[in-house]
Every structure is written in structure tokens, then in C-alpha cells.
Scaffold this active site. Structure first.
Site, mmCIF file in Angstrom:
data_model
loop_
_atom_site.group_PDB
_atom_site.id
_atom_site.type_symbol
_atom_site.label_atom_id
_atom_site.label_comp_id
_atom_site.label_asym_id
_atom_site.label_seq_id
_atom_site.Cartn_x
_atom_site.Cartn_y
_atom_site.Cartn_z
ATOM 1 C CB SER A 85 -1.156 6.946 -10.554
ATOM 2 O OG SER A 85 -1.608 5.709 -10.578
ATOM 3 C CG ASP A 213 -3.754 3.212 -3.572
ATOM 4 O OD1 ASP A 213 -4.372 2.838 -4.372
ATOM 5 O OD2 ASP A 213 -2.998 3.934 -4.300
ATOM 6 C CG HIS A 241 -5.055 4.721 -6.765
ATOM 7 N ND1 HIS A 241 -3.582 4.762 -6.674
ATOM 8 C CD2 HIS A 241 -5.581 5.260 -8.196
ATOM 9 C CE1 HIS A 241 -3.177 5.143 -7.703
ATOM 10 N NE2 HIS A 241 -3.948 5.730 -8.560
#
Length: 263
Positions: A85, A213, A241
Site C-alpha cells: 500500500s 482490492d 487490499h
């Protein structure tokens, strides 16, 4: 290849509002086959209770635990560096400083900057495509003497429906208990000089696409790959995610394949 040479050092970097704890499933899987694993708590993250995010004005300072770790490595040691991320920006900072210490950098559904635009470019693009209601009540608060910082604290709804929607409910509960305020450091990153082809751009890169995601949708992941092409793209089907919770065995298998290919 000798058994000793085959063993790798994986360095795992978490995303915003998370900590080293989020690798608790993947770390023992890699260690079980003989590899060394370091899961890093970035500044004001995880169990670093010496500071809060409002004490951290820049992404460079936020990345210090990672850059200090790489500084401490022997000159002849290289790592497999993984960022999840927002951790992609921490990877880029480390790659710019220490390209010679990184065998390969793995962007795990991560923000991946380029060398042509400002370091904040991919975040600016992300923000312009993310309406406020999509944050589902996530809290944003200005900080710093000039209010140039912006802290971020994920709402329970955003975590449940936007981050962890396919992950075990126990891992969602763990995240809700351990979540801390973070930041995307957009103002700071917009003022940083571009990453260079000689530093950041010289390290082999792999991008792992997580196809379900909802926080960084597949189309945004693929846009970043098109914007700054990588050496290898891998895909994880039916993965949200948080692949380290959703599909830890497959993820660790991917890490091993990447190490075999690039180290």
C-alpha cells in the site's frame, strides 16, 4: 547454489495506519523454509509508542526505521524489499538511498512512483479519483505548525468494506484493535525532488496485483504499472487490499518465486 546462499533476507514494510504486526502470518511461512525475515515498524507505527504521527512532518522521517535498518546491513548483504500500500513510497525512498543493498523491490498493491514526476504524483492521481464518500468516514486532521500535515485514521466501515472485505473476520478485529493514525504526506512528497533512474529506477521491481482490492482498485494498480513499467507482474485472484491476511500462503509462495528469479 549452496544452501547458505539460497537463504534470503526479506524486509517487509507495512502500509498506512498499520504496523509490522500485519505480517504475522507471512513471516513464519518464510522462516519455516529457512529465510530471514524482518518486519519493520515505521515511525509512529505499530509498537513505536515514542511518537505519534503528528510528530512526523516528512515521509523521510516516517521511513527512518527502514533506512536505518538498511544502513546497518553489511556491505555485501542484499535484501528482498516488500512494500504494501503506502509502503511503496517508503520503498522508493529506500531504493533511492540504497539501490546496491536491494536485490528486488516488491510493490504489493502499493503506490509506485515514477522518475518523471513528483513523488506525490501517483497519490495525487489516486486522490483525484477517490470521492470523499468512498473513505466511509475515515478521519482526516491537519497537523504541524503550518497545518501542512494531514493525519488519517481509517474508519471501521472503510476497514471492513474497503480493505478487509475478503479477509478473515479475526484479522479485521486485530486491525481494528491495533490501528493507529497515519499520513500520506502528500504536501511533503510534492516538494521532494523526483526519484532518479540511477537510484530508485535502477532496482528491479515486481508488482503484485490484488484483483479484488477496493482501496486501490485493479485499474489503478495497472495504471501505475503502465506509468512506470516493472520487470514482472504477478496477480492474486479473489484477494482484497490485505493479501497477507486474505491469502498468506499464496503470498509467501510468490515471495519465494520472486527471490528465486531475481536473487
Amino acid at each position: 547454489m549452496s544452501e547458505e546462499k539460497r537463504k534470503q533476507h526479506f524486509v517487509l514494510v507495512h502500509g498506512s495506519c498499520h504496523g509490522a504486526w500485519c505480517w504475522y502470518k507471512v513471516k513464519p511461512l518464510l522462516e519455516a523454509v529457512g529465510h530471514r525475515v524482518t518486519a519493520v515498524d515505521l515511525a509512529a507505527s505499530g509498537i513505536d509508542t515514542t511518537r505519534s504521527i503528528t510528530d512526523i512532518p516528512t515521509c523521510e522521517q516516517y521511513s527512518e526505521p527502514l533506512t536505518k535498518l538498511l544502513t546497518s546491513l553489511p556491505n555485501d548483504e542484499k535484501v528482498v524489499l516488500v512494500g504494501h500500500s503506502f509502503g511503496g513510497l517508503n520503498l522508493a525512498i529506500a531504493m533511492e538511498k540504497f539501490p546496491e543493498k536491494i536485490s528486488v523491490a516488491v510493490f504489493l498493491t502499493a503506490f509506485m512512483p515514477d522518475t518523471e514526476h513528483s513523488p506525490s504524483f501517483v497519490l495525487d492521481k489516486f486522490g483525484s479519483n477517490m470521492p470523499q464518500e468512498a473513505w466511509m468516514g475515515t478521519e482526516f486532521e491537519p497537523y504541524g505548525s503550518d497545518n501542512s500535515g494531514l493525519s488519517m485514521f481509517f474508519s471501521p466501515d472503510f476497514m471492513k468494506l474497503g480493505l478487509y472485505q475478503l479477509s478473515p473476520v479475526e484479522d479485521l478485529e486485530l486491525g481494528l484493535l491495533l490501528m493507529r493514525p497515519g499520513s500520506l504526506f502528500i504536501n511533503d512528497l510534492s516538494k521532494m525532488k523526483n526519484f532518479s533512474d540511477e537510484g530508485y529506477g535502477s532496482v528491479p521491481r515486481v508488482f503484485i496485483v490484488c484483483k479484488e482490492d477496493k482501496a486501490i482498485p485493479e485499474e489503478r494498480q495497472r495504471w501505475m504499472i503502465d506509468n512506470f513499467p516493472v520487470n514482472l507482474v504477478m496477480e492474486m485472484e479473489e484477494t482484497d487490499h490485505m493479501p497477507m491476511f486474505c491469502k498468506p500462503q499464496q503470498l509467501s509462495d510468490y515471495f519465494l518465486k520472486i527471490a528465486d528469479k531475481f536473487v
